[in-house]
Design an enzyme around this catalytic site. Structure first.
Site, PDB file in Angstrom:
ATOM      1  N   ARG A 131      20.960   2.487  -4.439  1.00 15.91           N
ATOM      2  CA  ARG A 131      20.948   3.433  -3.317  1.00 15.91           C
ATOM      3  C   ARG A 131      19.902   2.997  -2.292  1.00 15.91           C
ATOM      4  NH1 ARG A 131      20.216   7.543  -5.990  1.00 15.91           N
ATOM      5  NH2 ARG A 131      22.306   8.450  -5.869  1.00 15.91           N
ATOM      6  N   SER A 180      22.481   3.116  -9.857  1.00 15.60           N
ATOM      7  CA  SER A 180      22.604   3.879  -8.607  1.00 15.60           C
ATOM      8  C   SER A 180      21.230   4.116  -8.004  1.00 15.60           C
ATOM      9  CB  SER A 180      23.317   5.198  -8.865  1.00 15.60           C
ATOM     10  OG  SER A 180      22.512   6.037  -9.659  1.00 15.60           O
ATOM     11  N   ASN A 211      20.868   1.402   1.470  1.00 19.85           N
ATOM     12  CA  ASN A 211      20.421   2.037   2.710  1.00 19.85           C
ATOM     13  C   ASN A 211      19.631   1.078   3.577  1.00 19.85           C
ATOM     14  OD1 ASN A 211      20.852   5.083   3.192  1.00 19.85           O
ATOM     15  ND2 ASN A 211      20.650   4.884   0.983  1.00 19.85           N
TER      16      ASN A 211
END
Lengths: 156, 277
Positions: free
Chosen positions: B215, B211, B219
C-alpha cells in the site's frame, strides 16, 4: 519491482532504528512529558487549594472585623458611661465643696456676729453707766450696781 | 533530463531504476550498469540508493530526537522539544486509542519510528525528480533513486518486520496452542470446517504484511511516477502541473506514514487479543 537482498538490509535497518528509539529516545521524552504533566497537575491543584484558603481567610477576616466592630462599639459605650459617671461624680463633689465653703463662711459670719455682739455687749454696760451717770449727775456706786449691770448685759 | 537526449521510455526507466550493487554471474561484486545486469544479479544485490537514503533519513530522525531526548526537560520545553513531543504525543494518543493501555514497551517507539521515518522517506518525493539523480550523474553515479518508499524492498522490509512482531506476540500472548486454535476455529467454529478456516487464516496472514507494505509502496510509486511524467512536459508547462500535484502529495505523504503506523498498531493489537473477535 526487484525484490532482492535490500529487503534484508531494510529489515535489519528497521529493527536497529526501532531498538535505538526504544532505548535512547522514547523513555526520556515520555518521562519528561509525564513529569511536566505531574508538575502542571500539582500546580493546578495547589492553585485550587490556595484559592480555597484565601476564601477561608477572607471569611475569617470578615468575622474578626465584625467582632472588632462590636468590641469597639462596646468600648465606646463603656467610655461614654464612664465619662457621664465621672461628670456626675465631679458635680456631686463640687456641690459638696460648695456646701462646705458656704458652711465655713456661714460659721465665720456667725463668729463675727458673736464677736461684734460681745464687743457691743461689753460696751453696752459702760454706755449705760455713763448715760445713767450723766442723768443722775452723780456717781453711782459701781460695785452696788455691778450685779444689776451684769444682768442687763447678759440679757442683751 | 538524464543522459544525452534519451527517449521518453529511457527517461522514465532511468528514473525507476535503482543503483544496484550485487554479485555478477561470474562471481564478482560490482555496480550494475544495465537492466540486463540487474536481472542477472538476481536476489543477491543491494539497492545502494534505497539503503543510503533510508539510513540517512533514519539517522537524521534519530539524531534530532536523541538530541532532544538527551536535553529533555520537564520544565518549559524549547521549540525543537515541543515539536518532538507533539510527535510522541500524537503516537501515544493513537496507541492508546487502538491498543489500549496494556503495558508494552515496544509499540510506542515502534510506532514513532515508523511514523517519522516513513514520513521523512516519503518527503523525499517532493524533491524535484531530476535534481538529485542529475547531480549524482554529474558525480559519476549512473542511477540514484531518491525516495526509499518507492522501493518495495523498503516498504516490505518494514511490513515483514512488523509481521514477525505479530507472530512473536501471538505466541507470547496466546501460547502455541492458543495461536494454533485461533488459526483453525475462525471464522467457522465447527470441527468439520477447520481445514477451511486454516486456509482462510493463512491467506489472511500472508496478505496482511503484503498489503501493508505494498500500500505504501503503491501510493508513493504512483506519486513519483506522476512527477516523472510531469517532468517530461516542456519547461513552461511543468510548474502549473507539478505545484498542484506536489501540494496534493503533501497530504499523501503524511497520510501514508500515518496509515502505515496505524496498521502496525492494529495488527499488533490483533495479536494481543485473546478473546473472540
Amino acid at each position: 519491482m526487484n525484490i532482492n537482498a535490500t529487503l534484508f538490509g531494510q529489515m535489519i535497518t528497521f529493527a536497529l532504528f526501532v531498538l535505538f528509539c526504544m532505548k535512547f529516545i522514547w523513555p526520556f521524552l515520555t518521562q519528561a512529558m509525564r513529569e511536566r504533566q505531574d508538575t502542571i497537575r500539582e500546580g493546578l491543584e495547589n492553585a485550587a487549594t490556595a484559592e480555597k484558603h484565601l476564601e477561608q481567610a477572607n471569611q475569617a477576616a470578615d468575622v474578626e472585623l465584625e467582632k472588632a466592630k462590636t468590641q469597639a462599639a462596646e468600648l465606646i459605650n463603656q467610655a461614654r458611661n464612664r465619662a457621664n459617671q465621672i461628670i456626675e461624680e465631679a458635680k456631686g463633689q463640687a456641690h459638696e465643696e460648695a456646701d462646705r465653703i458656704i458652711q465655713g463662711a456661714q460659721a465665720e459670719i456667725d463668729q463675727e456676729i458673736n464677736r461684734a455682739r460681745e464687743a457691743l455687749r461689753s460696751r453696752v454696760s459702760d454706755l449705760a453707766v455713763e448715760g445713767a451717770e450723766k442723768i443722775l449727775e452723780n456717781s453711782i456706786d459701781r460695785n452696788v450696781h455691778e450685779r444689776m449691770l451684769n444682768n442687763l448685759s447678759a440679757q442683751l | 533530463m538524464a543522459g544525452d537526449n534519451p527517449t521518453t521510455q529511457e527517461y522514465i526507466n532511468h528514473h525507476l531504476t535503482n543503483l544496484v550493487y550485487g554479485k555478477r554471474p561470474d562471481g564478482t561484486w560490482d555496480f550494475a550498469h544495465s537492466s540486463q545486469e540487474i536481472t542477472d544479479m538476481g536476489f543477491w544485490a543491494i539497492h545502494v540508493d534505497t539503503m543510503f537514503w533510508s539510513i540517512s533519513l533514519g539517522v537524521l530522525f534519530l539524531g534530532i530526537f536523541l538530541l532532544v531526548a538527551r536535553r529533555a526537560t520537564s520544565g518549559v520545553p524549547g521549540g525543537l522539544q515541543n515539536a518532538c513531543e507533539m510527535a510522541v504525543e500524537f503516537v501515544e494518543d493513537n496507541v492508546t486509542q487502538v491498543f489500549g493501555t496494556r503495558p508494552n514497551a515496544l509499540i510506542g517507539p515502534l510506532s514513532l519510528t515508523i511514523l517519522i521515518w516513513v514520513f521523512l522517506m516519503n518527503l523525499m518525493d517532493l524533491v524535484p525528480v531530476d535534481l538529485i539523480p542529475r547531480a549524482a550523474q554529474l558525480a559519476g553515479v549512473s542511477h540514484f533513486k531518491v525516495v526509499p518508499t518507492t522501493d518495495p524492498n523498503a516498504t516490505l522490509g518494514m511490513s515483514i518486520g512488523v509481521f514477525f512482531l505479530v507472530l512473536y506476540y501471538n505466541f507470547k500472548i496466546k501460547g502455541a496452542t492458543g495461536f494454533a486454535l485461533g488459526l483453525v476455529t475462525h471464522p467457522i467454529p465447527h470441527w468439520s470446517m477447520y481445514w477451511f478456516n486454516f486456509i482462510l487464516e493463512m491467506v489472511d496472514m500472508v496478505t496482511k504484511p503484503m498489503s501493508h507494505g505494498l500500500r505504501l509502496f503503491g501510493n508513493l510509486y504512483a506519486g513519483e511516477m506522476i512527477f516523472i511524467l510531469i517532468a517530461l512536459f516542456p519547461w513552461y508547462a511543468q510548474w502549473p502541473l507539478s505545484l498542484p500535484w506536489a501540494l496534493f502529495h503533501i497530504l499523501i505523504i503524511c497520510l501514508q506514514a500515518f496509515v502505515f503506523m496505524i496498521l502496525t498498531i492494529v495488527y499488533l493489537t490483533q495479536a494481543h487479543e485473546t478473546g473472540e473477535h
